[in-house]
Design a protein around this motif. Structure first.
Motif, mmCIF file in Angstrom:
data_model
loop_
_atom_site.group_PDB
_atom_site.id
_atom_site.type_symbol
_atom_site.label_atom_id
_atom_site.label_comp_id
_atom_site.label_asym_id
_atom_site.label_seq_id
_atom_site.Cartn_x
_atom_site.Cartn_y
_atom_site.Cartn_z
ATOM 1 N N THR A 159 10.985 40.102 49.099
ATOM 2 C CA THR A 159 10.054 41.071 49.662
ATOM 3 C C THR A 159 8.698 40.449 49.966
ATOM 4 N N ASP A 160 8.184 40.720 51.170
ATOM 5 C CA ASP A 160 6.820 40.337 51.516
ATOM 6 C C ASP A 160 5.866 41.397 50.973
ATOM 7 N N ILE A 161 4.740 40.956 50.417
ATOM 8 C CA ILE A 161 3.779 41.876 49.814
ATOM 9 C C ILE A 161 2.418 41.684 50.470
ATOM 10 N N PHE A 162 1.795 42.802 50.862
ATOM 11 C CA PHE A 162 0.516 42.748 51.561
ATOM 12 C C PHE A 162 -0.482 43.675 50.881
ATOM 13 N N SER A 163 -1.681 43.158 50.674
ATOM 14 C CA SER A 163 -2.783 43.987 50.190
ATOM 15 C C SER A 163 -3.400 44.667 51.408
ATOM 16 N N THR A 164 -3.436 45.999 51.385
ATOM 17 C CA THR A 164 -3.791 46.769 52.579
ATOM 18 C C THR A 164 -4.933 47.742 52.293
ATOM 19 N N ASP A 165 -5.833 47.842 53.244
ATOM 20 C CA ASP A 165 -6.955 48.775 53.118
ATOM 21 C C ASP A 165 -6.554 50.116 53.706
ATOM 22 N N PHE A 166 -6.062 51.033 52.852
ATOM 23 C CA PHE A 166 -5.608 52.328 53.322
ATOM 24 C C PHE A 166 -6.766 53.301 53.571
ATOM 25 N N SER A 167 -7.993 52.887 53.251
ATOM 26 C CA SER A 167 -9.135 53.746 53.575
ATOM 27 C C SER A 167 -9.389 53.745 55.074
ATOM 28 N N ASN A 168 -8.936 52.681 55.743
ATOM 29 C CA ASN A 168 -8.992 52.608 57.204
ATOM 30 C C ASN A 168 -7.592 52.914 57.729
ATOM 31 N N ILE A 169 -7.335 54.208 57.988
ATOM 32 C CA ILE A 169 -5.988 54.663 58.331
ATOM 33 C C ILE A 169 -5.431 53.958 59.566
ATOM 34 N N SER A 170 -6.218 53.875 60.616
ATOM 35 C CA SER A 170 -5.725 53.291 61.869
ATOM 36 C C SER A 170 -5.397 51.814 61.708
ATOM 37 N N SER A 171 -6.246 51.091 60.969
ATOM 38 C CA SER A 171 -6.009 49.668 60.755
ATOM 39 C C SER A 171 -4.766 49.428 59.904
ATOM 40 N N ALA A 172 -4.606 50.234 58.839
ATOM 41 C CA ALA A 172 -3.431 50.099 57.971
ATOM 42 C C ALA A 172 -2.160 50.431 58.743
ATOM 43 N N GLN A 173 -2.220 51.473 59.537
ATOM 44 C CA GLN A 173 -1.070 51.883 60.337
ATOM 45 C C GLN A 173 -0.678 50.778 61.311
ATOM 46 N N GLN A 174 -1.672 50.168 61.952
ATOM 47 C CA GLN A 174 -1.398 49.081 62.893
ATOM 48 C C GLN A 174 -0.794 47.876 62.177
ATOM 49 N N GLU A 175 -1.296 47.568 60.979
ATOM 50 C CA GLU A 175 -0.783 46.429 60.217
ATOM 51 C C GLU A 175 0.699 46.615 59.886
ATOM 52 N N ILE A 176 1.049 47.815 59.427
ATOM 53 C CA ILE A 176 2.443 48.086 59.060
ATOM 54 C C ILE A 176 3.328 48.071 60.294
ATOM 55 N N ASN A 177 2.896 48.749 61.340
ATOM 56 C CA ASN A 177 3.704 48.822 62.563
ATOM 57 C C ASN A 177 3.912 47.447 63.194
ATOM 58 N N CYS A 178 2.873 46.620 63.187
ATOM 59 C CA CYS A 178 2.992 45.273 63.754
ATOM 60 C C CYS A 178 3.969 44.420 62.949
ATOM 61 N N HIS A 179 3.918 44.556 61.621
ATOM 62 C CA HIS A 179 4.833 43.779 60.778
ATOM 63 C C HIS A 179 6.282 44.180 61.060
ATOM 64 N N VAL A 180 6.535 45.498 61.117
ATOM 65 C CA VAL A 180 7.894 45.978 61.367
ATOM 66 C C VAL A 180 8.367 45.550 62.756
ATOM 67 N N GLU A 181 7.485 45.631 63.743
ATOM 68 C CA GLU A 181 7.856 45.242 65.101
ATOM 69 C C GLU A 181 8.250 43.771 65.160
ATOM 70 N N LYS A 182 7.492 42.920 64.463
ATOM 71 C CA LYS A 182 7.811 41.489 64.452
ATOM 72 C C LYS A 182 9.126 41.223 63.729
ATOM 73 N N GLN A 183 9.295 41.833 62.549
ATOM 74 C CA GLN A 183 10.481 41.572 61.755
ATOM 75 C C GLN A 183 11.751 42.095 62.416
ATOM 76 N N THR A 184 11.631 43.135 63.217
ATOM 77 C CA THR A 184 12.799 43.696 63.897
ATOM 78 C C THR A 184 12.893 43.224 65.346
ATOM 79 N N LYS A 185 12.160 42.156 65.659
ATOM 80 C CA LYS A 185 12.217 41.539 66.990
ATOM 81 C C LYS A 185 11.945 42.540 68.103
ATOM 82 N N GLY A 186 10.969 43.396 67.858
ATOM 83 C CA GLY A 186 10.529 44.320 68.879
ATOM 84 C C GLY A 186 11.374 45.566 69.045
ATOM 85 N N LYS A 187 12.366 45.761 68.189
ATOM 86 C CA LYS A 187 13.250 46.907 68.336
ATOM 87 C C LYS A 187 12.635 48.187 67.790
ATOM 88 N N ILE A 188 11.783 48.084 66.787
ATOM 89 C CA ILE A 188 11.117 49.267 66.255
ATOM 90 C C ILE A 188 9.626 49.124 66.515
#
Length: 417
Positions: A159-188
């Motif tokens: 498992t990859d583990i990331f320290s995330t600033d959830f006080s900045n909702i948009s930034s945290a959301q972008q971080e998670i979405n970008c990670h998933v997009e990369k790991q799933t080769k753009g499928k999600i």
């Protein structure tokens, strides 16, 4: 506090013409995981995980009996096992018992070791088969995760583990979405459209799977429009793939269904289960890990005149609601106990989501030569059994070495979006 758990997996593709996004930079990194030998734990887990898959399927179909169903049992099992790793007392027991484990027969340490072997086996590189299970934890900066937990989830669950600033909702959301997009080769893309306030941890689990049929269908044999009988009053038109080929298949007189095995080129197979008219509910209620073992012994390879629809299927579930009904109550309650995650207290599970999708097609381009194409005329006039998947059927995709159910679903309407 709220722990948001997302169980997400990749849309699988079977087209040779599919173009994935370039691999992310983390691919190819050296892993400490060595392919384990088959052992009693891994063998026992395949049956337990299969029965959990069918129990979860029955819970899903109770909610949506007349809709397509599709999810990844192995992905959900792995994520719940990782969740249990940070749980304590009754919370941990509930999670593992809902998954089907008897803690008297199988100690927690043995279960954790079994999942380590399972994930390692699934992720071990295989020629002609793209299969990768992955997880990621996004932990709020204000939390104090225990070092032992961080070390163990990395080694046991890769498992990859990331320290995330959830006080900045948009930034945290972008971080998670970008990670998933990369790991799933753009499928999600855009996995989380609206991250909730007060989120402190997000768990993401995904499976990437892409394989080629051992006997690809020839596109020229695909009927552009063929009838699929959704129910007694509804008929839709679908592209219907056609092939005369040798397949493992059987007629199960006990479950009143026809079972056909379609092999991929390497270490994976698809099982298509076609109940007789009016027998779908009986098959759904009866199927179990013992059924799979029985079929494995009885399947015989014979020539078949096969018709299979070309379709895409996807589904998104509020998994938390279903797990609650299956007995997983404490994890969502105020008395939830997750002492293994962090020094912080009052941590509970707030949301569990699961998203899955698959495309099933001919596999191959116009220039692929089917080795049997020259012999089709010889068999079309003989009394080969004709198997037409032109009404609702069950679909399973299994990984052979671990007998894991990667995907499980029901095709009720192949043109349903």
């Amino acid at each position: 506090m709220s722990l948001f758990l997302y169980l997400i997996l990749l849309i699988s593709e079977h087209h040779a013409t599919t173009h994935c996004a370039p691999p992310n930079s983390s691919e190819g990194k050296v892993t400490t995981c060595n392919l384990p030998k088959q052992n009693a734990t891994l063998y026992k887990m395949s049956s337990i995980n299969a029965d959990f898959a069918f129990n979860l399927y029955r819970r899903v179909t109770a909610e949506t009996s007349d809709r397509n169903i599709f999810f990844s049992p192995v992905s959900i099992s792995a994520a719940l096992a990782m969740l249990s790793f940070g749980a304590g007392s009754r919370t941990q027991t509930q999670i593992l018992e809902v998954m089907g484990f008897n803690l008297t027969d199988t100690p927690v340490a043995e279960i954790q070791q079994g999942f380590q072997h399972l994930i390692c086996s699934l992720n071990f590189p295989k020629k002609e088969l793209e299969l990768k299970m992955g997880s990621a934890l996004f932990i709020g900066k204000q939390l104090k995760p225990l070092k032992k937990f961080l070390d163990d989830v990395k080694s046991l669950y890769e498992t990859d583990i990331f320290s995330t600033d959830f006080s900045n909702i948009s930034s945290a959301q972008q971080e998670i979405n970008c990670h998933v997009e990369k790991q799933t080769k753009g499928k999600i893309v855009g996995l989380i459209p609206d991250l909730k306030l007060h989120t402190i941890m997000v768990m993401v689990n995904y499976v990437h799977f892409k394989a080629q049929w051992a006997n690809p269908f020839h596109p020229s044999k695909t009927e552009d429009s063929s009838s699929f009988f959704v129910d007694k009053i509804t008929t839709v038109q679908v592209p219907m793939m056609h092939q005369m080929e040798q397949y493992y298949h059987l007629v199960d007189t006990e479950l009143n269904c026809t079972v056909l095995q379609m092999d991929y080129t390497k270490n994976a197979l698809a099982l298509l289960v076609l109940p007789k008219e009016g027998q779908m509910e009986w098959v759904e209620a009866t199927i179990s890990s013992k059924t799979l073992k029985k079929w494995n012994h009885l399947l015989q390879k014979r020539w078949v005149d096969l018709f299979v629809p070309k379709f895409s299927i996807s589904a998104t579930y509020d998994l938390g609601t279903m797990l609650l009904k299956m007995g997983l109550e404490d994890a969502f309650a105020e008395n939830a106990d997750f002492p293994g995650f962090t020094e912080d207290t009052d941590l509970k599970l707030s949301y569990a989501a699961h998203k899955a999708g698959l495309h099933l097609g001919e596999e191959g381009t116009e220039d692929i030569v089917n080795p049997e194409i020259g012999f089709l005329g010889k068999f079309e006039t003989t009394l080969q059994p004709i198997i037409r998947f032109d009404k609702p059927f069950l679909l399973m995709i299994l990984e052979k070495s671990t007998r894991s159910i990667l995907f499980l679903g029901k095709v009720v309407n192949p043109i349903e979006v």
